[in-house]
Design a protein around this motif. Sequence first.
Motif, PDB file in Angstrom:
ATOM      1  N   ASP A  42       1.570 -14.402   2.542  1.00 46.66           N
ATOM      2  CA  ASP A  42       1.575 -15.973   3.070  1.00 46.66           C
ATOM      3  C   ASP A  42       2.442 -16.222   1.671  1.00 46.66           C
ATOM      4  O   ASP A  42       2.796 -17.645   2.027  1.00 46.66           O
ATOM      5  CB  ASP A  42       0.575 -16.000   3.774  1.00 46.66           C
ATOM      6  N   LEU A  43       1.245 -16.464   0.813  1.00 48.56           N
ATOM      7  CA  LEU A  43       1.488 -17.477   0.141  1.00 48.56           C
ATOM      8  C   LEU A  43       3.182 -17.858  -0.761  1.00 48.56           C
ATOM      9  O   LEU A  43       4.348 -18.037  -1.027  1.00 48.56           O
ATOM     10  CB  LEU A  43       0.788 -17.916  -1.291  1.00 48.56           C
ATOM     11  N   PHE A  44       3.610 -15.992  -0.972  1.00 52.69           N
ATOM     12  CA  PHE A  44       5.206 -15.990  -1.290  1.00 52.69           C
ATOM     13  C   PHE A  44       6.114 -16.577  -0.776  1.00 52.69           C
ATOM     14  O   PHE A  44       6.966 -16.516  -1.002  1.00 52.69           O
ATOM     15  CB  PHE A  44       5.249 -14.094  -1.739  1.00 52.69           C
ATOM     16  N   GLN A  45       5.765 -15.751   0.639  1.00 54.54           N
ATOM     17  CA  GLN A  45       7.424 -16.211   1.697  1.00 54.54           C
ATOM     18  C   GLN A  45       6.595 -18.269   1.832  1.00 54.54           C
ATOM     19  O   GLN A  45       7.459 -18.542   2.103  1.00 54.54           O
ATOM     20  CB  GLN A  45       5.931 -16.115   3.501  1.00 54.54           C
ATOM     21  N   ALA A  46       5.600 -18.535   1.935  1.00 53.67           N
ATOM     22  CA  ALA A  46       5.431 -20.012   1.677  1.00 53.67           C
ATOM     23  C   ALA A  46       6.140 -20.865   0.825  1.00 53.67           C
ATOM     24  O   ALA A  46       6.997 -21.602   0.430  1.00 53.67           O
ATOM     25  CB  ALA A  46       4.287 -20.821   1.941  1.00 53.67           C
ATOM     26  N   HIS A  47       6.249 -20.166  -0.548  1.00 55.22           N
ATOM     27  CA  HIS A  47       6.891 -20.633  -1.802  1.00 55.22           C
ATOM     28  C   HIS A  47       8.829 -19.814  -2.332  1.00 55.22           C
ATOM     29  O   HIS A  47       8.666 -20.182  -3.318  1.00 55.22           O
ATOM     30  CB  HIS A  47       6.283 -21.114  -2.927  1.00 55.22           C
ATOM     31  N   ASP A  48       8.989 -19.280  -1.106  1.00 56.31           N
ATOM     32  CA  ASP A  48       9.838 -17.770  -1.254  1.00 56.31           C
ATOM     33  C   ASP A  48       9.984 -17.623  -2.705  1.00 56.31           C
ATOM     34  O   ASP A  48      10.575 -17.590  -3.938  1.00 56.31           O
ATOM     35  CB  ASP A  48      11.621 -19.384  -1.592  1.00 56.31           C
ATOM     36  N   VAL A  49       8.803 -16.610  -3.547  1.00 55.73           N
ATOM     37  CA  VAL A  49       8.749 -16.014  -4.403  1.00 55.73           C
ATOM     38  C   VAL A  49       8.469 -14.553  -4.151  1.00 55.73           C
ATOM     39  O   VAL A  49       8.145 -14.026  -2.994  1.00 55.73           O
ATOM     40  CB  VAL A  49       6.795 -16.472  -4.976  1.00 55.73           C
ATOM     41  N   HIS A  50       9.402 -14.012  -5.043  1.00 58.74           N
ATOM     42  CA  HIS A  50      10.102 -12.669  -4.449  1.00 58.74           C
ATOM     43  C   HIS A  50       9.062 -11.489  -5.753  1.00 58.74           C
ATOM     44  O   HIS A  50       8.591 -12.032  -7.387  1.00 58.74           O
ATOM     45  CB  HIS A  50      11.691 -12.034  -5.033  1.00 58.74           C
ATOM     46  N   ALA A  51       8.873 -10.214  -5.113  1.00 56.65           N
ATOM     47  CA  ALA A  51       7.794 -10.187  -6.173  1.00 56.65           C
ATOM     48  C   ALA A  51       8.003  -8.194  -5.944  1.00 56.65           C
ATOM     49  O   ALA A  51       8.226  -7.887  -5.143  1.00 56.65           O
ATOM     50  CB  ALA A  51       6.264 -10.249  -6.048  1.00 56.65           C
ATOM     51  N   THR A  52       7.800  -7.551  -7.002  1.00 59.59           N
ATOM     52  CA  THR A  52       7.233  -6.006  -7.318  1.00 59.59           C
ATOM     53  C   THR A  52       5.922  -6.097  -7.178  1.00 59.59           C
ATOM     54  O   THR A  52       5.028  -6.009  -7.688  1.00 59.59           O
ATOM     55  CB  THR A  52       7.854  -5.423  -8.497  1.00 59.59           C
ATOM     56  N   TRP A  53       5.813  -4.447  -5.924  1.00 60.27           N
ATOM     57  CA  TRP A  53       4.344  -4.409  -5.658  1.00 60.27           C
ATOM     58  C   TRP A  53       4.053  -3.155  -6.615  1.00 60.27           C
ATOM     59  O   TRP A  53       4.747  -1.457  -5.524  1.00 60.27           O
ATOM     60  CB  TRP A  53       4.388  -4.196  -4.412  1.00 60.27           C
ATOM     61  N   ALA A  54       3.918  -2.738  -7.523  1.00 62.83           N
ATOM     62  CA  ALA A  54       3.901  -1.032  -7.895  1.00 62.83           C
ATOM     63  C   ALA A  54       3.269   0.304  -7.253  1.00 62.83           C
ATOM     64  O   ALA A  54       2.303  -0.545  -7.973  1.00 62.83           O
ATOM     65  CB  ALA A  54       3.865  -1.296  -9.223  1.00 62.83           C
ATOM     66  N   THR A  55       3.300   0.406  -6.743  1.00 67.99           N
ATOM     67  CA  THR A  55       2.278   1.341  -5.643  1.00 67.99           C
ATOM     68  C   THR A  55       2.552   2.671  -5.622  1.00 67.99           C
ATOM     69  O   THR A  55       3.297   3.378  -6.049  1.00 67.99           O
ATOM     70  CB  THR A  55       3.107   1.181  -3.886  1.00 67.99           C
ATOM     71  N   ILE A  56       0.839   3.526  -6.383  1.00 74.14           N
ATOM     72  CA  ILE A  56       0.687   4.506  -6.397  1.00 74.14           C
ATOM     73  C   ILE A  56       1.728   5.328  -5.303  1.00 74.14           C
ATOM     74  O   ILE A  56       0.662   4.922  -3.916  1.00 74.14           O
ATOM     75  CB  ILE A  56      -0.793   4.828  -6.547  1.00 74.14           C
ATOM     76  N   GLY A  57       1.495   6.998  -5.271  1.00 77.92           N
ATOM     77  CA  GLY A  57       2.179   7.231  -4.268  1.00 77.92           C
ATOM     78  C   GLY A  57       1.382   8.115  -3.608  1.00 77.92           C
ATOM     79  O   GLY A  57       1.705   7.747  -2.465  1.00 77.92           O
ATOM     80  N   PHE A  58      -0.058   7.804  -3.433  1.00 73.27           N
ATOM     81  CA  PHE A  58      -1.120   8.822  -2.480  1.00 73.27           C
ATOM     82  C   PHE A  58      -1.121   7.260  -1.696  1.00 73.27           C
ATOM     83  O   PHE A  58      -1.313   7.766  -0.427  1.00 73.27           O
ATOM     84  CB  PHE A  58      -2.259   9.021  -3.191  1.00 73.27           C
ATOM     85  N   LEU A  59      -0.614   6.473  -1.508  1.00 71.44           N
ATOM     86  CA  LEU A  59      -1.337   5.378  -0.971  1.00 71.44           C
ATOM     87  C   LEU A  59       0.154   5.475   0.399  1.00 71.44           C
ATOM     88  O   LEU A  59      -0.949   4.742   1.694  1.00 71.44           O
ATOM     89  CB  LEU A  59      -1.223   4.311  -1.137  1.00 71.44           C
ATOM     90  N   PHE A  60       0.505   6.324   0.057  1.00 70.60           N
ATOM     91  CA  PHE A  60       2.401   6.089   0.798  1.00 70.60           C
ATOM     92  C   PHE A  60       1.259   6.952   2.703  1.00 70.60           C
ATOM     93  O   PHE A  60       2.112   7.450   3.235  1.00 70.60           O
ATOM     94  CB  PHE A  60       3.102   6.929   0.594  1.00 70.60           C
TER      95      PHE A  60
END
Length: 326
Positions: A42-60
């Motif tokens: 929500d905060l990223f969208q409000a401030h137009d902030v782009h980010a990378t979510w480095a995700t463990i493969g197991f989580l998929f």
Amino acid sequence: MPGIFTISLDLELYWGVRDSRSFSDYEANLHGERDAIRGILDLFQAHDVHATWATIGFLFFKDIDELRKHLPRVLPDYRRHQLSSYRYIDEHTWGDDDVYHFAPDTIELIRSCAGQEIGTHTFSHYYCLEEGQTIESFRADLQAAMEVAEARGIPITSLVFPRNQGNPAYLPVLDELRIASYRGNENASFYKPRNKQGQSALVRALRLLDAYINLSGYNTYSLEECARKRPFNIPASRFLRPYSHSLASLDSLRLRRIKRAMRDAAIGNRLFHLWWHPHNFGADVKHNLAFLQNILAYYDQLNQRYGMQSCNMGEVAVVLERMHVG
């Protein structure tokens, strides 16, 4: 090119801490993690902030049965067996705790938000500097991470090494698998990549102190420096430490430390890279989101005054590729 504000988050759930923290000790963080993720987005969208979510493969995966069908052919054989997530799969008593091990719904939520990149944190939370593992098992682990993401239509171009254990000998594997960038470590000696045995009390104390007092510098980087060679190193500038009741009186120092580095990047047309784990926010979501809001509000000021831009790691890599080719 104006200054760049980069954020990366290490999305792990319990896999990222299971070898160092019991579930009961860390349950509050895990229980609040999804609320924290929604608040962060929500905060990223409000401030137009782009980010990378480095995700463990197991989580998929949706559950342990689906995960078991996709294990790599070559597994790491850590000397300290408790480090292996693969051994944990066999040793853990699986019950009603899938929500702390799997998160396909959360990945889809993140993916649906503008400017958010899904990167990789390896398949199993792989430790590249621990004894017993090899480049062959690293390659197999990373290939599995990319395959599960790509099967869901998510191309992977950014990587964060678990525990920041970047191994220079493994960088050609990233190039081989077309991973364009990774998050390297800060330059100070107490941030250099270490295995678990190298994490001394002194090293941890210096890192903690550096969050409040400038011991290591601003840790901002010129884009020319980052563009020198592939895969591109987009180094960390600052770990966003979570709220601590015992240290709350020092939060103004913690915020000032971050703001001064951000300003240095904005004025000097350099890169500032902030990172943390979503589970860091889980135990005290309200205070942590309020602190993040202060950081993003300051980014807004730097954007308006100096033209600073928010880019995820994949977007930074595109800029660096143009500079590298040029």
